[in-house]
Every structure is written in C-alpha cells, then in structure tokens.
Design an enzyme around this catalytic site. Structure first.
Site, PDB file in Angstrom:
ATOM      1  N   ARG A 183      -2.714   1.371  -2.063  1.00  0.00           N
ATOM      2  CA  ARG A 183      -2.169   0.173  -1.393  1.00  0.00           C
ATOM      3  C   ARG A 183      -3.264  -0.891  -1.205  1.00  0.00           C
ATOM      4  NH1 ARG A 183       1.254   3.052  -2.645  1.00  0.00           N
ATOM      5  NH2 ARG A 183       3.118   3.685  -1.506  1.00  0.00           N
ATOM      6  N   SER A 234       7.475   0.986   4.671  1.00  0.00           N
ATOM      7  CA  SER A 234       6.458   1.726   5.441  1.00  0.00           C
ATOM      8  C   SER A 234       5.578   0.737   6.200  1.00  0.00           C
ATOM      9  CB  SER A 234       5.567   2.538   4.511  1.00  0.00           C
ATOM     10  OG  SER A 234       6.364   3.382   3.732  1.00  0.00           O
ATOM     11  N   GLU A 287       0.221  -1.120   6.825  1.00  0.00           N
ATOM     12  CA  GLU A 287       0.384  -1.527   5.419  1.00  0.00           C
ATOM     13  C   GLU A 287       0.940  -2.957   5.363  1.00  0.00           C
ATOM     14  OE1 GLU A 287       2.458   1.330   2.852  1.00  0.00           O
ATOM     15  OE2 GLU A 287       3.380  -0.367   1.815  1.00  0.00           O
TER      16      GLU A 287
HETATM   17  C1  LIG Z   1      12.805  -1.050   2.310  1.00  0.00           C
HETATM   18  C2  LIG Z   1      11.413  -1.286   1.752  1.00  0.00           C
HETATM   19  C3  LIG Z   1      10.809  -0.307   0.972  1.00  0.00           C
HETATM   20  C4  LIG Z   1       9.534  -0.502   0.432  1.00  0.00           C
HETATM   21  N1  LIG Z   1       8.992   0.484  -0.348  1.00  0.00           N
HETATM   22  C5  LIG Z   1       7.766   0.309  -0.885  1.00  0.00           C
HETATM   23  C6  LIG Z   1       7.196   1.331  -1.727  1.00  0.00           C
HETATM   24  O1  LIG Z   1       7.816   2.347  -2.004  1.00  0.00           O
HETATM   25  N2  LIG Z   1       5.951   1.116  -2.212  1.00  0.00           N
HETATM   26  C7  LIG Z   1       5.246  -0.011  -1.955  1.00  0.00           C
HETATM   27  O2  LIG Z   1       4.119  -0.127  -2.449  1.00  0.00           O
HETATM   28  N3  LIG Z   1       5.759  -0.994  -1.166  1.00  0.00           N
HETATM   29  C8  LIG Z   1       6.992  -0.859  -0.627  1.00  0.00           C
HETATM   30  N4  LIG Z   1       7.525  -1.826   0.180  1.00  0.00           N
HETATM   31  C9  LIG Z   1       6.709  -3.005   0.502  1.00  0.00           C
HETATM   32  C10 LIG Z   1       6.990  -4.235  -0.400  1.00  0.00           C
HETATM   33  O3  LIG Z   1       8.230  -4.108  -1.040  1.00  0.00           O
HETATM   34  C11 LIG Z   1       5.917  -4.420  -1.459  1.00  0.00           C
HETATM   35  O4  LIG Z   1       4.654  -4.525  -0.872  1.00  0.00           O
HETATM   36  C12 LIG Z   1       6.173  -5.661  -2.329  1.00  0.00           C
HETATM   37  O5  LIG Z   1       5.275  -5.694  -3.406  1.00  0.00           O
HETATM   38  C13 LIG Z   1       6.038  -6.965  -1.546  1.00  0.00           C
HETATM   39  O6  LIG Z   1       6.482  -8.002  -2.392  1.00  0.00           O
HETATM   40  P1  LIG Z   1       6.911  -9.405  -1.841  1.00  0.00           P
HETATM   41  O7  LIG Z   1       7.148 -10.292  -3.016  1.00  0.00           O
HETATM   42  O8  LIG Z   1       8.042  -9.257  -0.900  1.00  0.00           O
HETATM   43  O9  LIG Z   1       5.605  -9.853  -1.101  1.00  0.00           O
HETATM   44  P2  LIG Z   1       5.491 -10.707   0.250  1.00  0.00           P
HETATM   45  O10 LIG Z   1       5.928  -9.868   1.397  1.00  0.00           O
HETATM   46  O11 LIG Z   1       6.151 -12.021   0.098  1.00  0.00           O
HETATM   47  O12 LIG Z   1       3.921 -10.907   0.321  1.00  0.00           O
HETATM   48  C14 LIG Z   1       3.049  -9.810   0.568  1.00  0.00           C
HETATM   49  C15 LIG Z   1       1.598 -10.321   0.510  1.00  0.00           C
HETATM   50  O13 LIG Z   1       1.287 -10.723  -0.816  1.00  0.00           O
HETATM   51  C16 LIG Z   1       0.932 -12.110  -0.860  1.00  0.00           C
HETATM   52  N5  LIG Z   1       1.554 -12.649  -2.077  1.00  0.00           N
HETATM   53  C17 LIG Z   1       2.856 -12.536  -2.444  1.00  0.00           C
HETATM   54  N6  LIG Z   1       3.032 -13.090  -3.660  1.00  0.00           N
HETATM   55  C18 LIG Z   1       1.835 -13.593  -4.034  1.00  0.00           C
HETATM   56  C19 LIG Z   1       1.382 -14.284  -5.187  1.00  0.00           C
HETATM   57  N7  LIG Z   1       2.196 -14.606  -6.198  1.00  0.00           N
HETATM   58  N8  LIG Z   1       0.064 -14.643  -5.250  1.00  0.00           N
HETATM   59  C20 LIG Z   1      -0.777 -14.334  -4.243  1.00  0.00           C
HETATM   60  N9  LIG Z   1      -0.402 -13.671  -3.127  1.00  0.00           N
HETATM   61  C21 LIG Z   1       0.883 -13.301  -3.032  1.00  0.00           C
HETATM   62  C22 LIG Z   1       1.506 -12.717   0.407  1.00  0.00           C
HETATM   63  O14 LIG Z   1       0.754 -13.864   0.792  1.00  0.00           O
HETATM   64  C23 LIG Z   1       1.360 -11.559   1.376  1.00  0.00           C
HETATM   65  O15 LIG Z   1       0.045 -11.482   1.872  1.00  0.00           O
HETATM   66  C24 LIG Z   1       8.815  -1.691   0.711  1.00  0.00           C
HETATM   67  C25 LIG Z   1       9.433  -2.682   1.500  1.00  0.00           C
HETATM   68  C26 LIG Z   1      10.717  -2.497   2.001  1.00  0.00           C
HETATM   69  C27 LIG Z   1      11.373  -3.588   2.816  1.00  0.00           C
END
Ligand SMILES: Cc1cc2nc3c(=O)[nH]c(=O)nc-3n(C[C@H](O)[C@H](O)[C@H](O)COP(=O)(O)OP(=O)(O)OC[C@H]3O[C@@H](n4cnc5c(N)ncnc54)[C@H](O)[C@@H]3O)c2cc1C
Length: 337
Positions: free
Chosen positions: A161, A236, A333
């Site tokens: 992570r 998580s 996380e």
């Molecule tokens: C129900 C549920 C289950 C999940 N299961 C998992 C799992 O199994 N494994 C796992 O690893 N994660 C899991 N996650 C966490 C999440 O889905 C991941 O971390 C995902 O990659 C976040 O993507 P996002 O586009 O929503 O990022 P955001 O929440 O929008 O951003 C997360 C971070 O990344 C930065 N960011 C986003 N996009 C960019 C970009 N293009 N350039 C630079 N910085 C950027 C943001 O500024 C922020 O700091 C889960 C979440 C939920 C709600």
C-alpha cells in the site's frame, strides 16, 4: 472552468459533505496544464474516484478531478500486451474490459473502487496480487514545471500500500496515464487465497479462466464489504501492521490464535481486522450515524450525516485501544484531508 464553493459529497465514497473553494475537471494533459496556470499559488488537491479519502474539513484551495479517459495498445506480441489507460477511467470498468479481451493479470483486482490513476499511488492490492505485478509505466505531469515525466516500475518504490507518490514525491505529480503488461495466453492464475478456491468450488468450476477468477473475487467482495453506493466508506481504513518477529513471539504467548503471515525482511504481517475485532470494536455504532462495519472490522462506515472529524476521532480511539491491548500501532490506509 473553475467552479467556486463546490460540494465534494458526490465525489467521495465516504459521502462526507465538505466544500472546495475552487473545483474543476480536466480530460486531457492540455486542459490540465491550462488549469495549472490558473491555479496561482492556491493549495492543490487531485481527486480520482474519491474512494480512499476522508475529508475532515472544507478545502481552501483548488480541487482538480481527473477525467482523462481512453485505452491504447502500446505493444503486443504473441504472449503479452501493454495497455495504457487514461487515469480518469473507472478501475473496475478497465479490469472488465481487459477480461473481455482475455488479457490476464488484473482479475484478482476486480471490483476495487476508484480510478486507474490512483492505482499506483498505494499500489492497490487484493487476493494475493498488487498492481506492481503487472505495472509497466505511468506518465505524470510535474506540477511545478507542467512537464510530462515517465516513471517505470523501478522508479516507483512500490511496497505494501505504498509508492514513491505517497512518500518523497507526494503532491508533486499528477498521474495522467498508466500502462500495464498483461498476459494473452498461459495466464498465471493466482487462486492461492483460500476464499477464491472455495468460491470457485461453490461455483462448481474446476478449471477456472480469468473471468471465473474475477467472478469469484466479485462474489467474495460483495459478500464481505459494504457497497459504497449504499453505505459511506473507503474500504479498509487501516493497513495490516507489519511487525518484527520478536513482537509476534510475545503476542503468541497471550493469543495463540493470532493470524500472522510472513513479510519481507524477517518481519510478520498481522491482520488489523482481527486486532480491532478482538478489541471489541466490530459492529459498534454511534447514534446510528457511523461506526465500525458489522461484517468487517477494518471498515469504518458513515450511515448518515457523519462528519469526517467524527470518523477520524473514532479511528484515533481504535488506534489507541489496539496499542493499549496488543502493543501494536495501526497505521491508516485512507488519506486524511
Ligand atoms: C469498498 C472499498 C473497497 C476497497 N478495496 C480495496 C482493496 O481491496 N485494495 C486496495 O488497494 N484498495 C481498496 N480500496 C481503496 C481504494 O479503492 C483504492 O485506494 C483506489 O485506488 C482509490 O482510487 P480513487 O481514484 O478513488 O482515489 P482517490 O480516493 O480519489 O485518491 C486517493 C489518493 O490518490 C491521489 N490521486 C488520485 N488520483 C491521482 C492522480 N491521477 N494523480 C495523482 N494523485 C492522485 C489523491 O490525491 C489521494 O491522495 C477500497 C475502497 C472501498 C471504498
């Protein structure tokens, strides 16, 4: 176009109401660099699908939402293919489109919320696979200069992570495209996680293909994790703690059943969910508004009208209690803003 005083509630899966002083979306590197010129010296936050963020206060600055879409085949031979995806593409749609073409490697990462661009940020992982296993490169705009820079796997310092973009390069780059090397034949299926094996058995599948593994992962996730479209959450909330082996020896004396898994550098990984559940937090709710999910103690939930500060306070209490009871320090996380 810059919007002012924009609610971020539709853009975060925790469903928390906060406002951005300025908000805009970009769908290309060109529109992004134009927006960066308009930024002046305002603080900047990049938003993907908002599924790994807890907003605890209004954002006084500019929130830019990544909407870059599109898929491109970069390289192809008889064994593998390199596919480049726009960072604003929904992750699960991307995974499904690869499975549709019988490109293997992402099936265990099915149904993870969020967008492609955030996947390298924390090296997303599930069911024994992390994106570093199939990652080829990413292209990112350097915020200070507006220049596009390519990062290969060795540049990204991927860990559990973790990546360089959460550490030394935090808030310095905007990821616009990510490329993955996927298998075309001889898919290296990873069904070693017990839950996948038993789900495939339930589905009566003895010789699974990548779609079967994806379907098994989807079924497991749907049975265990709250759907963010129904209950606000960010998956998580805590990482599984990695501790020195000595700590485990002490813990095993008191808790012989404590789950533990080998980790690099002679360490062991503990299950944060187990620690939180043993400490008595699983299923706790506060005024019916927020709490710890009843099926998965790792997930903090917003049932209705919760503030990010309340969720953050709850996470602080859990961290303190787990430290007191097990002498283990939990790390979040989820990104706190
Ligand atoms: C129900 C549920 C289950 C999940 N299961 C998992 C799992 O199994 N494994 C796992 O690893 N994660 C899991 N996650 C966490 C999440 O889905 C991941 O971390 C995902 O990659 C976040 O993507 P996002 O586009 O929503 O990022 P955001 O929440 O929008 O951003 C997360 C971070 O990344 C930065 N960011 C986003 N996009 C960019 C970009 N293009 N350039 C630079 N910085 C950027 C943001 O500024 C922020 O700091 C889960 C979440 C939920 C709600």
């Amino acid at each position: 176009m810059l919007r002012t005083n924009t609610s971020l509630k539709p853009y975060n899966t925790f469903d928390i109401e906060v406002f951005a002083e300025y908000y805009a979306e970009f769908d290309s590197v060109t529109s992004l660099t134009q927006l960066l010129h308009k930024r002046k010296d305002r603080p900047l936050f990049i938003l993907g699908g908002g599924s790994n963020i807890l907003f605890t206060q209004n954002y006084n600055g500019l929130v830019l939402k990544n909407e870059i879409l599109g898929l491109k085949t970069i390289e192809e031979n008889s064994n593998s293919v390199v596919i480049e995806a726009g960072a604003g593409m929904n992750w699960h749609s991307f995974v499904l489109s690869c499975i549709e073409k019988n490109f293997g490697g992402l099936e265990n990462l099915s149904l993870i919320p969020g967008n492609v661009g955030a996947s390298p940020m924390q090296n997303i992982g599930a069911y024994g696979v992390e994106i570093k296993d199939v990652f080829e490169y990413l292209d990112a705009v350097h915020i200070a200069t507006g220049k596009v820079q390519r990062f290969y796997k060795a540049d990204c310092a991927f860990g559990y992570r973790e990546s360089i973009f959460k550490r030394t390069l935090k808030d310095k780059y905007i990821i616009c495209h990510v490329a993955f090397r996927l298998s075309k034949i001889k898919h290296d299926l990873n069904t070693s996680y017990g839950a996948i094996e038993s789900e495939l058995e339930k589905m009566k599948i003895t010789n699974p293909n990548i779609r079967d593994v994806s379907n098994a992962v989807i079924a497991i996730r749907q049975s265990k994790l709250p759907d963010p479209n129904k209950i606000g959450n960010a998956g998580s909330f805590f990482k599984n703690p990695v501790v020195p082996k000595n700590n485990l020896t002490n813990l095993l004396e008191k808790y012989p059943n404590i789950p533990h898994y080998p980790a690099p550098n002679d360490k062991v990984k503990l299950a944060a969910g187990w620690l939180i559940e043993q400490a008595g937090w699983k299923g706790k709710t506060y005024d019916g508004r927020y709490g710890v999910h009843a099926k998965q103690a790792l997930v903090l939930v917003n049932y209705k009208n919760t503030t990010g500060q309340e969720i953050l306070n709850l996470s602080n209490e859990i961290i303190a209690d787990v430290k007191f009871k097990f002498d283990v320090t939990l790390e979040r996380e989820v990104n706190i803003l």
